[in-house]
Structure formats: C-alpha cells, structure tokens
Design an enzyme around this catalytic site. Structure first.
Site, mmCIF file in Angstrom:
data_model
loop_
_atom_site.group_PDB
_atom_site.id
_atom_site.type_symbol
_atom_site.label_atom_id
_atom_site.label_comp_id
_atom_site.label_asym_id
_atom_site.label_seq_id
_atom_site.Cartn_x
_atom_site.Cartn_y
_atom_site.Cartn_z
ATOM 1 N N LYS A 44 71.988 -26.468 5.848
ATOM 2 C CA LYS A 44 71.256 -25.210 5.998
ATOM 3 C C LYS A 44 71.919 -24.104 5.194
ATOM 4 O O LYS A 44 71.231 -23.303 4.545
ATOM 5 C CB LYS A 44 71.179 -24.817 7.475
ATOM 6 C CG LYS A 44 70.391 -23.538 7.721
ATOM 7 C CD LYS A 44 70.215 -23.253 9.206
ATOM 8 C CE LYS A 44 69.393 -21.992 9.431
ATOM 9 N NZ LYS A 44 69.173 -21.713 10.867
ATOM 10 N N ASN A 80 60.618 -18.881 20.620
ATOM 11 C CA ASN A 80 61.856 -19.647 20.732
ATOM 12 C C ASN A 80 62.642 -19.182 21.944
ATOM 13 O O ASN A 80 62.486 -18.049 22.407
ATOM 14 C CB ASN A 80 62.723 -19.471 19.475
ATOM 15 C CG ASN A 80 62.236 -20.321 18.322
ATOM 16 O OD1 ASN A 80 61.408 -21.196 18.506
ATOM 17 N ND2 ASN A 80 62.745 -20.056 17.133
ATOM 18 N N ILE A 109 63.282 -15.985 6.685
ATOM 19 C CA ILE A 109 63.963 -14.699 6.531
ATOM 20 C C ILE A 109 65.357 -14.882 5.948
ATOM 21 O O ILE A 109 65.754 -14.193 4.997
ATOM 22 C CB ILE A 109 64.012 -13.958 7.877
ATOM 23 C CG1 ILE A 109 62.585 -13.644 8.352
ATOM 24 C CG2 ILE A 109 64.846 -12.673 7.756
ATOM 25 C CD1 ILE A 109 62.511 -13.014 9.722
#
Length: 417
Positions: A350, A212, A313
């Site tokens: 999210k 990324n 994570i």
C-alpha cells in the site's frame, strides 16, 4: 509576552498554602498571555482564597469536589485532566506532594494528577522545616524521577516569620517557565498539517448509507498532538461522536468526495496524515426517497446496489503533481493500513502504491475500531519498526515526535555548511 500562550489550556491546581494568594496573580498573567485557565482549588486552598475570586480572574468555573454530580456532568475529572496542554500545581503543599508520590486519588486535585497524561509543573511552597524534612525530600526526589517538572522553591523570608528554602516561586517566574516550556515544545512551529479522521458515509438513500467502522479517535489524537507541537493543523473529519480538538481547525464532511475536495482546497506544503477510514465504494445512484421495504415485498424484487469506486484520497495526495492540482505534494505524506491479515506485506504494498512516505500498519481484526488502544508498525522506504501496544493518544504523541524529528533533520540537511 502578550498572547504568547494563545490557544493553550492551563490546568492550575491550587493547594493549601499561604502562597495561594500568588496564584491569583498567576491566573491574571496567564490570561493576559492568551491562555485559557481552568482551576482546581483544594479544600486547603479554600482556606486562603475563595472560589469566587478564582473564577472572577479565570473566567471559568472553579472545580473542587471529586464527587460533585454537577461538576462531573459538566466536565468529568478524567476529561479535565486530558484537555489541558499543561498542568501546573502552584502552590504545591507538602501534603499534596506526599499524596502525588503515593499515587493517591482522594480528592479532585489528586485524582486529576493521577489521571493526567500531560506534563506537570510543580511549584512547592511550605515552611522551611517541612521542606527540609527527609519525608518531603524523599517524596520530591521520587516525583522528579518520574518526570515531574519543577520550579523553586526559593529561599527567603516567609509568612511564618522564618527564613529559608520553601517560598513559592514568583508568578512572573512561573509564567516565564510556562512560556519556555511551550517554546521548547513548539518543534513544528511554522509548519502546516492536514489530518483526515473518522469514517465516510456514502448514501444509499436519505436514510441508509455505506460506511466503515471508525471512531475517529486515532485521527483526532494525531491532530491534537501535531497542534501541541506548534503545527497549524486542519482536521478533516467524517461523521464521529468526538468533540473537535482544541487548537485545531476542524471541518466536518460526510462522503469521500467531500473529504477529497476539502483536502485539496487546504493541502499544506508540509504534512498530510491520512488516518480516515474512507469507504472504497459508493452507490452509483442514490435513491431520492427512502427505499420502502413494503413496496419491495409487494413487487417481489429487491434492490441491487451498483457500486462505483471512490476517489483514492491517500493516493492522490501522495502521488505526483497533476495539472488540475492547486498545490504540490506535501513534504511528508503518511497513511494508515488497516488490515486483517498479512499485515506487513499488505502495508508495504500500500505504501508503494499510494506514494506515501510512511505508513502505519495496524491489525484491525482484534477490535481496534472504537478502542482507546492501538498497536502499529511504522514502515518507511528503508525500515519497519513495531511499536509496543499503547493508547491512541500515545501513538499520536510518538508519531508527532517522529514528524518533528524528520523536519529537524531536513533543516540540518538543507543548511549550508
């Protein structure tokens, strides 16, 4: 007071005053308390004490020349300004106060003071008439209005055989003020924090990887800010070009699975800030040798990468406790939502999906990755707060303050009447 300043870096600026000799004692006292002391000695200061004496006591190089190629190569003045936990000017002459008020940058000391984003503690020292002069008083009031911290000057007999206000505060009093400063700012003392930062690199073969776009600047700045407030901070960083933050335990990883394992081994009870840009996918099978382009051209076939999902994570840390977890969920879990469209809606979704308490939404379509600046929206269960555009260091400082506020409020709530 032994080792009370352990892990703190003090940048001491010594300007031209007979009181400069007291600064040698201040350096000794600071080091006895565990501080790292870096010193800038002005040309005026060199008329009273020597760079050799300063370095002998500080154990560090003494800086003085703004245009020294050697000094700038070893540690540029901007870096010198930013690496300190506190800047102390002792003694501060009338001339240096005037240049500070005017925003001058005509020597190393003035340039560092202008570039510093840290608090600055000033201990003036000069003749009584110079101190009482309207120009000095106007400069002093202007500096105080800008947030400069001060100690002294004191009144008494001076080296010029006059008496009155203008004596530099004694080294033991300056040291006590510095210790009080850090005590007041240790709002997260006794708390443990985990911060993830940077990208992850997921190997395709020994040469290539999926990754990324992340410089790690925001995550590293958050770890630094939490440590500055007294939190015992661990930074788990993917591959970046950044130096390890001072006062922070830093563990380097490459892949998402390594990052997760490291986080779970060190999961704190208090704070987790997941700022890393973790790759969502990895290749199902990694080639043991470099995939050669010439071989592929001969066979007429090209590799099709089979991707599998990486562990989530933030979702694991923010989610409920499961049987194979070594530790329970931290009290405060904070994530980042790097989005390119529908920023608020995507971030809210999210936050709920990952189970985190707060999420910082930022629009990365405008070149945020690698930039020193950021523009975030802090979202929790009840509200959204758009912060103005600011540097990533400023975002980190503001976020660390909010985290300290959260635990201060929790402590009051938990305290029995």
């Amino acid at each position: 007071m032994d080792r009370m300043l352990h892990g703190k870096t003090i940048l001491l600026i010594i300007s031209g005053s007979i009181a400069a000799y007291k600064s040698l004692d201040l350096i000794r006292r600071l080091r006895t308390c565990g501080a790292c002391v870096r010193v800038i000695l002005t040309k005026g200061g060199e008329q009273f004490i020597t760079p050799l004496a300063v370095s002998a006591l500080s154990g560090e190089k003494t800086y003085h020349d703004l245009f020294s190629l050697t000094d700038e190569t070893e540690m540029g003045h901007i870096r010198l300004a930013r690496m300190a936990d506190l800047v102390v000017v002792a003694p501060a002459s009338a001339d240096l106060l005037a240049r500070m008020a005017q925003g001058r940058a005509d020597d190393m000391a003035a340039a560092v003071l202008l570039a510093s984003t840290r608090d600055i503690l000033v201990a003036p020292a000069m003749n009584v008439a110079m101190w009482n002069h309207p120009a000095t008083q106007e400069n002093w009031q202007l500096l105080l209005s800008r947030g400069i911290l001060s100690i002294g000057p004191e009144s008494g007999d001076m080296a010029c055989h006059e008496s009155g206000a203008g004596r530099m505060a004694e080294p033991e009093d300056i040291l006590a003020t510095i210790i009080d400063y850090f005590s007041a700012h240790q709002r997260l003392a006794g708390r443990r924090a985990l911060v993830t930062s940077g990208p992850t690199h997921e190997p395709i073969d020994p040469v290539r990887y999926i990754g990324n776009r992340s410089s790690g600047k925001q995550g590293h700045a958050i770890a630094t800010a939490l440590a500055a407030l007294g939190a015992e901070t661990m930074l788990v960083s993917g591959p970046t070009a950044l130096a390890d933050p001072p006062g922070v335990t830093t563990i380097h990883v490459e892949t998402a699975r390594q990052m997760l394992a490291t986080c779970m081994d060190a999961l704190p009870r208090d704070i987790a800030v997941c700022a890393a840009a973790v790759s969502d996918w990895r290749t199902k099978d990694q080639a043991p040798q470099k995939i050669k382009k010439t071989t592929l051209k001969k066979t007429g076939t090209f590799p099709a990468l089979k991707l599998v999902e990486n562990p989530d994570i933030l979702g694991i840390i923010g989610g409920p406790v499961v049987a194979n977890r070594r530790n329970s969920r931290p009290d405060l879990v904070i994530g980042f939502a790097a989005e390119t469209n529908q920023l608020r809606a995507q971030a809210q979704a999210k936050r709920q999906a990952k189970g985190c308490d707060w999420i910082l939404a930022n629009d990365v379509s405008q070149g945020v990755f690698g930039s020193p600046d950021n523009h975030v929206i802090l979202i929790d269960e009840h509200s959204e707060e758009a912060w103005p555009p600011m540097t990533k260091t400023q975002v980190a400082t503001r976020l660390a303050g909010r985290i300290a506020d959260y635990f201060a409020a929790s402590s009051k709530t938990d305290t029995p009447p």
